[in-house]
Write an enzyme that holds these catalytic residues in place. Structure first.
Site, mmCIF file in Angstrom:
data_model
loop_
_atom_site.group_PDB
_atom_site.id
_atom_site.type_symbol
_atom_site.label_atom_id
_atom_site.label_comp_id
_atom_site.label_asym_id
_atom_site.label_seq_id
_atom_site.Cartn_x
_atom_site.Cartn_y
_atom_site.Cartn_z
ATOM 1 N N GLU A 12 0.813 -1.217 0.000
ATOM 2 C CA GLU A 12 0.000 0.000 0.000
ATOM 3 C C GLU A 12 0.848 1.270 0.000
ATOM 4 O O GLU A 12 0.491 2.265 -0.633
ATOM 5 C CB GLU A 12 -0.952 -0.010 1.202
ATOM 6 N N HIS A 47 -12.159 -4.964 8.690
ATOM 7 C CA HIS A 47 -12.748 -4.804 7.352
ATOM 8 C C HIS A 47 -13.998 -3.943 7.438
ATOM 9 O O HIS A 47 -14.909 -4.094 6.638
ATOM 10 C CB HIS A 47 -13.119 -6.163 6.741
HETATM 11 C C1 LIG Z 1 -1.901 -4.941 4.041
HETATM 12 C C2 LIG Z 1 -2.989 -5.726 3.408
HETATM 13 N N1 LIG Z 1 -3.378 -5.431 2.147
HETATM 14 C C3 LIG Z 1 -4.370 -6.143 1.560
HETATM 15 C C4 LIG Z 1 -4.997 -7.161 2.202
HETATM 16 C C5 LIG Z 1 -6.147 -7.919 1.538
HETATM 17 N N2 LIG Z 1 -5.773 -9.337 1.324
HETATM 18 C C6 LIG Z 1 -6.137 -10.309 2.187
HETATM 19 S S1 LIG Z 1 -5.528 -11.827 1.751
HETATM 20 C C7 LIG Z 1 -4.796 -11.174 0.361
HETATM 21 C C8 LIG Z 1 -4.005 -12.068 -0.525
HETATM 22 C C9 LIG Z 1 -2.896 -12.716 0.251
HETATM 23 O O1 LIG Z 1 -2.121 -13.516 -0.589
HETATM 24 P P1 LIG Z 1 -0.958 -14.392 0.002
HETATM 25 O O2 LIG Z 1 -0.124 -13.589 0.927
HETATM 26 O O3 LIG Z 1 -0.259 -15.019 -1.155
HETATM 27 O O4 LIG Z 1 -1.688 -15.495 0.893
HETATM 28 P P2 LIG Z 1 -2.698 -16.640 0.401
HETATM 29 O O5 LIG Z 1 -4.073 -16.073 0.470
HETATM 30 O O6 LIG Z 1 -2.310 -17.049 -0.970
HETATM 31 O O7 LIG Z 1 -2.529 -17.753 1.388
HETATM 32 C C10 LIG Z 1 -5.037 -9.802 0.264
HETATM 33 C C11 LIG Z 1 -4.552 -8.944 -0.826
HETATM 34 C C12 LIG Z 1 -4.577 -7.423 3.522
HETATM 35 N N3 LIG Z 1 -5.162 -8.396 4.265
HETATM 36 N N4 LIG Z 1 -3.580 -6.710 4.079
#
Ligand SMILES: Cc1ncc(C[n+]2csc(CCOP(=O)(O)OP(=O)(O)O)c2C)c(N)n1
Ligand SMILES: Cc1ncc(C[n+]2csc(CCOP(=O)(O)OP(=O)(O)O)c2C)c(N)n1
Ligand SMILES: [Mg+2]
Ligand SMILES: [Mg+2]
Lengths: 345, 320, 320, 345
Positions: C57, C124
Site C-alpha cells: 500500500e 474490514h
Molecule cells: C496490508 C494488506 N493489504 C491487503 C490485504 C487484503 N488481502 C487479504 S488476503 C490477500 C491475498 C494474500 O495472498 P498471500 O499472501 O499469497 O496469501 P494466500 O491467500 O495465498 O494464502 C489480500 C490482498 C490485507 N489483508 N492486508
C-alpha cells in the site's frame, strides 16, 4: 546560475573521461565549499533548523547527478549537495532554502535539504526515509504511459533507510514493473549513531539485489572514478530497459549526522581504513597524478567556488523572508474547496 | 532546576530501576542517548535494557506488542512523532485492539516527541494526539509541565493499556521546575492551572504556557481567566471542564494541532452537548492553521496559536 | 436499476474513456475485477490502464503521487479502507503536503471501501474519514447515494487535489437508483435529503439511510425532521448546516465512525461556535461505540447507530 | 478436546517417523474435514463473514504446528487450520469462532480465522498482512529477557504478503536480533487472484534469505515428508541459536481465496504440474505405499474426524451468541480510564 570561467555543465556531456572527471570534481568541490559555508553560518546562529552535510559522500552523489540527463528524475536525500548541483539544481536554490527566503523554491514553507523542483525532475524529499522511491517509480510509470522511453529515475538512500518498509515495497514494485530505477544506497556505516551491525545482518547490502530480482552493483564510495563507472553502468543498464539497479557504495560520513552532532561514536578503526578516506582529496590527488589538472588550476577552481558560494549566500541574505500576513494559508490547489469555516479564528 | 526533558529521562530511569519488566527500544537511544538525549546514560546504567532499533517503526511497535503480551513493559521512543505514521498500523490496529479482542492487556508506552519548534518544518513538528485519540483502545497523554512529564510517564509505563505519550519538544529545554514531584494527579484528571471567573481556556501541552501568558496579559486589564490543562486528551476529563464552564460561562479551546477533528473540536462538542446551558456566549476555539507546519519561524509563529492570538480571542469572547 | 457499486464502476469507466491520463492501480483489480468487482471488465476494455499491484500500500500510493506529478490521474483502490493504514504515510505526508510545499498539484484519487457490514469485523469495517480530514491538504468525500457515488467519483478524478473517496460497502449492493445522474451538486455542497422543521439530522454515507428511516418513523408521530447529507466531510459545508439549524433550532449529528474527534465532533464544534444562537436545545451526537467494530451481527447492530437509536435520540432531542 | 481412539497428541512427540507422519496426516485430515464442514455451512447461509480454507496447504501448515513445542509461539494465517490443531488449538475454538459463539476465544468480537490465545502462544491474526511477524519477534525478545532459551516462534505468510513493508522490517529485525524466528512462506502461486509474476521478480522467494543474512529453506509443499523434514530442520536451527530461518514452501491453493471465490483464474498449466497435487492425497498414498497405515485404518480415521467435527459444530451451534445488552463495551483494561463521556448516547 553558475559563472565559473569554465562552467561544468550538463549540456555537452562528453565521453572524454578526464574532462568528465574534472567536471565531477568541480561540482564536488563546489558542494563542499557551499556546505562548509552553511555550516559556518549555522555555527554563527544564522541558520534555523538542521544542517546536514554530504562531506565524504560527494563522489557517489556527483556521479549520480552527472549520470542523469535532462528529463531524468532524481530524488536526492540529505547528503546529495554535489549530485543536486550536477543534476542542475542552482546554488541559489540551496542558499535561498537554507536561509529561508520567500523567493526560494520552497518559499520558506520547507527548509534546508527539503527542496526540489518536481517539474524539473528534482523531487523535494519528505523526511520519512524510503518514501521517495515509490514516487520516482510513479514518475517512471507516467513516462511509460506517455511513451517516453529511456528516462531513468535515480533515488538516494542510506544504509539505515534500507530497514524501512518503504524501501522494500518500492524496490519490489520497481522490479515487478521492470522500471528504469537506479537506487543508490550509500552505506556510510552509520545511520545517525547506529552502526551497520544494529541495522542489518547480511554481509553486504548489495546481497539484497538477488532477492528482488534486480541487478546489484558494488562501488567504492571514496573513489570518484569507481563511482562514475559504477553509477554510469547502472544508469546505462536501466536506460537500456534492464530494470531496476541496486547500487551500494561504501564510505564514511566525514561530518556529524547533522551539524549539531560531533560524531564521536564513529569508530577510529573505520576512520583509518581506506573506507575512511575523503573522496574529494582522493579525487584531487588523482587529478594531479594523472596530469588531468595542475595545482594552480585546482587553486583557481577553489577560489572560483568560494566566490560563487559567497555570491549565492549574499544574494539569499538580501532576499526577503516570507511574510505571514501575505502568506497564502491554503493547502489545496482548488481554493473554493478550502475548508474555510474550519480555519483558526 | 530540572528540565522537561530531564524529567522524561528521570522517569525512564526510575522505571528501569524499579521494574525489571521495563525496557526501552528506539533509534539511537542506547550509547548515543537518543536524538534529544532523553535516554542519555541509561544504556550504560541498565545494560541490555536500552536497545537501538533499526529504522523500522512498524517492526519496533509490533515487537513491543509481542513483548508486552509476554509480560514486559516496553517503552518505544519514536525519533519524532511524525515518524509514527509508518508505525501507525501496529499502533491502531494491533496494540489498540488487543485487549478488546483477546482480553489480554497490552502495556506499551510509545513516546512521541511532538509539536513545533522554530525551523523544524512540516515533518518534525506534528501534533498527532487527535489521530490516536480517534481510535478506541489507546490512552493519550499530553503533559504540559515538568512535573507531569515525570509523573505521567511513570504512570503510563505502569498502566496495562497502550499509552501514546505526546511529549512536546518546545518544552524540552525551555521548561524548568525546582524538583521532581513526589505526588501527582492521576492520569485522566485535568488540572486547573490558573483559577479565574470570567472565561475558561481549555488547553494542553505547550499551548498551556501560551494560554497562561495570555491570561496574565488579560489580568492587567482586570479579567480573571481560568486555564485548564487537560493533561490527558483521552480519556478527556469532561467533568472538570464543565465545572469550570459552569463558573465562567465562557470557553475557548486552544490546541496546537490542526483544526479539523482536533482536541478543540472534541472539547467543544462535549461542552455543547453536556454543558450547553452553562454557556453565556458561544464557545470558541483556536488551532493551528489548516496547512502543513511551516519551516520558517515567521510563518511558524503565525501558524500556531500564541499568547497574543489567544488573548485576542479571549477579548472577543469576553465581548460576546 | 443501477447499484451504488455499479455507479462506482461506471464512473471509473467514464473517466478512463474520457481522459487518457486516468489509470487505476490496486490489488486484484485487473483481470479479476477487484475484490468487490468495482473494476469488472475494465482491464479488458482499457488494456494496460487497469493494473494489478503487489500487496504494497505504501508503494501503491507513493507511485500514484509520482505519476500525478507527471500529469497522470491515478485512481488507487485500497482493497479495504482499513488497509490504508499501511499506506497512511504517503497519503498524509507526501500527497497531502505536495501542493503546499511545491505548488504542484497532486491529483490522485484513493478509493476506500469503507464501513461495516455484518460479519466483517474489526479490520474490514473501519470508517477513516476523520483520520484523513484531520490532515491539511486532502479532500474527503463520503457519498451516500448511487448518484453521488457516480458524480462525485468523476469529480474526484477531475480535481487537482488528492481525494480520499470513502465509498460505503454496506451500500454497494443494497442501494439502487433508476439511472445514473446527468447533473449533480458539486463537491463541497451538502444536500438537504429530507426537508423538515422540527429538528435537523446532519449525517453522511450509510448513516443517511438510517437517518431517513428514523425521520420517516417520526413523521408518523407528526414530527418533521430535516436530514442533511454532508456528501463531503472536508470541505464541510457549514453554511448549509447552519441554515438548517436556523430553521429547526435542534440538531443531531450522526456518524458511523468512532466518537472521539469524528465528523460529529467537528460538526457540533462548528454549530456551537458559529450557530450557538440558532439553537433552541443542546445539540446531540450519535456515533458508533468506542471499541473496535465487532464481528458478530448482534454486536455490530448495536455498535453502530441505527434507525432505531437515531429515532430514540431524536425523541430525546425534541423533548429537550 | 479430541476424542480419537488414538488421539494425535503433542505430548509424547517421538522420533519414530512413521508415527509422527501418521499423527500429522490425521491433523491434516481433521483440518480438511472441519473446513469442508464450515464451507458447507457457509453455502447453507449459516456462517457470517468470510470463510478461508487451507485446502492443499495442510502439509506445510501441519508440519509447522507439529515442529513447535509447548511454550513456543505460533502466528498462523488464514490457511493454517491443520497447523493450529497440531499446535494445540482446540477444534471447539474453530467452530465457536466461526459460528460466532460468545463462549469462543474471541467472544463474537472477532470471527473466523481471527482467533487465538496469546497466553498459549497462539496469536490471533489481525488482517494486515505481515503484521504478526514483529509481534512474534517481540515475544521472543521477552523470552530472551526472561532467560527462557530454546523457545521458537513461527509465523506463517503467503507469497503476496512478502510484498509488505511489515514483512521486510520484521524479518530484518529478527535477523539483527538473531531471534529464533521461523518464517514459513507458503508460495501458493497466487495472492488472491494475483500471480507471482505480478508480485515479485526474483526467481524464487527463498533468494530473499541472503539479503537478510538468514538461512533459507526450500520445501515441496505438496509433500508432507518434505514439509516435516524442512520445517523440522528450520525449527532445530532456530532453537539451536542460529537465528531466523526463512522457509519457502511451494504448492497450489486447492480452493478459492475465500469460499466466495471460484478461483477461475488459477492456471490449468499449474494445476497439472506436480505443484498442483493435493498434499493430503499424496500423504495418504505414502501411508499406504509404505505400509504405515492400511486402508481400513484410513477409513476409520476419516469417520473419526467426521464425528469429531460434527460434535464440535453441534456444540458450537448450541452455544449462545453474544448479547449486546450485556456486552462490555470497553476497549481498555483500566475501566476507570474509559473515555465514558465520549460514548454514543
Ligand atoms: C496490508 C494488506 N493489504 C491487503 C490485504 C487484503 N488481502 C487479504 S488476503 C490477500 C491475498 C494474500 O495472498 P498471500 O499472501 O499469497 O496469501 P494466500 O491467500 O495465498 O494464502 C489480500 C490482498 C490485507 N489483508 N492486508
Ligand atoms: C521513517 C523514519 N524514521 C526515522 C527517521 C529519523 N532519521 C533521520 S536520518 C536518520 C538516519 C539515516 O541513516 P542512513 O539512512 O544511513 O542515512 P545517512 O544519514 O547515514 O546518510 C534517521 C533515523 C526518519 N527520517 N524517517
Ligand atoms: Mg548511513
Ligand atoms: Mg498466496
Amino acid at each position: 546560475m553558475l559563472h565559473l570561467a569554465e562552467a561544468p555543465s550538463r549540456a555537452g556531456k562528453t565521453s572524454d573521461f578526464p574532462e568528465t572527471y574534472r567536471r565531477a570534481y568541480r561540482w564536488m568541490l563546489l558542494a563542499r565549499v557551499a556546505e562548509e559555508k552553511i555550516a559556518s553560518l549555522f555555527r554563527g546562529g544564522r541558520i534555523t533548523g538542521g544542517v546536514f552535510l554530504g562531506k565524504g559522500q560527494e563522489a557517489i552523489s556527483v556521479a549520480t547527478g552527472l549520470a542523469l540527463k535532462q528529463g531524468d528524475i532524481f530524488a536526492p536525500l540529505i547528503r546529495d549537495q554535489a549530485g543536486r548541483l550536477a543534476f542542475g539544481e542552482s546554488l541559489h536554490d540551496f542558499t535561498l532554502t537554507y536561509l529561508g527566503a520567500r523567493s526560494g523554491p520552497m518559499r520558506g514553507r520547507d527548509g534546508n535539504v527539503h527542496r526540489g523542483r518536481p517539474r524539473e525532475g528534482l523531487l523535494p524529499m519528505i523526511s520519512h526515509l524510503g518514501a521517495m522511491i515509490s514516487v520516482v517509480n510513479g514518475m517512471l510509470i507516467a513516462h511509460r504511459f506517455n511513451g517516453k522511453a529511456g528516462t531513468v529515475g535515480a533515488a538516494s538512500l542510506g544504509d539505515g533507510a534500507t530497514s524501512t518498509g518503504a524501501f522494500h515495497e518500492s524496490l519490489n514494485q520497481a522490479a515487478v514493473e521492470k522500471l528504469p530505477l537506479v537506487l543508490v544506497v550509500t552505506n556510510n556505516q552509520y545511520a545517525y549513531s547506529t552502526p551497520n551491525e544494529r541495522q542489518f545482518a547480511c554481509s553486504d547490502l548489495v546481497e539484497k539485489a538477488i532477492g528482488y530480482g534486480v541487478s546489484g552493483h558494488s562501488i567504492d564510495g571514496t573513489c570518484l572514478e569507481d563511482c562514475m563507472n559504477g553509477i554510469g553502468e547502472a544508469v546505462r543498464q536501466a536506460r537500456a530497459g534492464h530494470g531496476p539497479q541496486l547500487v551500494v557504495a561504501s564510505n564514511l560520513r566525514l561530518a556529524g549526522h547533522g551539524e549539531h552532532d560531533d560524531a564521536h561514536y564513529v569508530s577510529t578503526h573505520l576512520k583509518n581504513l581506506p573506507l575512511g578516506r575523503d573522496c574529494l582529496e582522493n579525487a584531487q590527488q588523482k587529478l594531479l597524478q594523472n596530469g588531468w589538472a595542475e595545482a594552480p588550476t585546482l587553486e583557481l577552481w577553489a577560489r572560483e567556488c568560494a566566490v560563487q558560494v559567497d555570491e549565492a549566500v549574499a544574494y539569499a541574505l538580501r532576499e526577503p523572508a516570507p511574510d505571514p500576513a501575505t502568506e497564502d494559508w491554503c493547502a489545496i490547489s482548488h481554493r473554493h474547496l478550502a475548508d474555510g469555516n474550519n480555519a483558526a479564528i | 532546576m530540572i528540565t522537561y526533558l530531564e524529567a522524561i529521562r528521570e522517569a525512564q530511569k526510575k522505571a528501569l530501576e524499579s521494574d525489571p519488566r521495563v525496557y526501552i527500544y528506539g533509534q539511537d537511544i542506547a550509547a548515543f542517548g537518543g536524538a534529544f538525549k532523553a535516554t542519555k546514560n541509561l544504556a550504560a546504567t541498565f545494560p541490555g535494557r536500552v536497545i537501538d532499533s533499526p529504522i523500522s517503526e512498524d517492526a519496533m511497535i509490533g515487537s513491543a506488542i509481542g513483548a508486552a503480551l509476554q509480560g514486559m513493559r516496553p517503552v518505544i521512543e519514536m525519533q519524532f512523532a511524525d515518524f509514527s505514521t509508518v508505525g501507525f498500523n501496529q499502533i491502531v490496529n494491533q496494540a489498540a485492539t488487543m485487549f478488546w479482542r483477546t482480553g489480554e492487556p497490552c502495556p506499551i508506552t510509545i513516546r512521541l516527541p511532538s509539536g513545533g519548534t522554530p525551523g523544524s518544518g512540516p515533518f518534525h513538528s506534528q501534533n498527532l494526539e487527535a489521530l490516536y485519540a480517534h481510535y478506541p483502545g489507546l490512552i493519550i497523554l499530553t503533559p504540559a509541565t515538568v512535573e507531569d512529564a515525570y509523573s505521567m510517564l511513570l504512570e503510563a509505563i505502569a498502566l496495562n493499556d497502550p499509552v501514546i505519550f505526546c511529549e512536546h519538544k518546545y518544552l524540552y529545554y525551555h521548561l524548568k521546575a525546582e524538583a521532581l514531584p513526589s505526588a501527582a494527579l492521576p492520569v485522566g484528571k485535568a488540572r486547573i492551572a490558573r483559577a479565574g471567573r470570567d472565561a475558561t481556556v481549555v488547553t494542553y501541552s505547550a499551548m498551556l504556557h501560551e494560554a497562561l501568558a495570555a491570561a496574565e496579559e488579560l489580568a492587567a486589564d482586570g479579567w480573571e481567566i481560568e486555564v485548564i490543562d487537560l493533561r490527558s486528551v483521552k480519556p478527556l476529563d469532561t467533568d472538570t471542564v464543565l465545572a469550570s464552564v459552569a463558573r465562567t460561562g465562557r470557553v475557548l479551546a486552544v490546541g496546537e494541532a490542526w483544526p479539523w477533528g482536533g482536541v478543540t473540536a472534541e472539547v467543544l462538542a462535549r461542552i455543547a452537548t453536556d454543558g450547553f446551558n452553562l454557556l453565556d456566549a458561544p464557545p470558541m476555539r483556536l488551532n493551528s492553521k489548516d496547512t502543513p507546519v511551516p519551516f520558517h519561524p515567521n510563518l511558524w509563529g503565525t501558524h500556531r496559536p500564541t499568547a497574543s492570538t489567544i488573548s485576542n480571542a479571549l477579548r472577543d469572547l469576553l465581548r460576546l
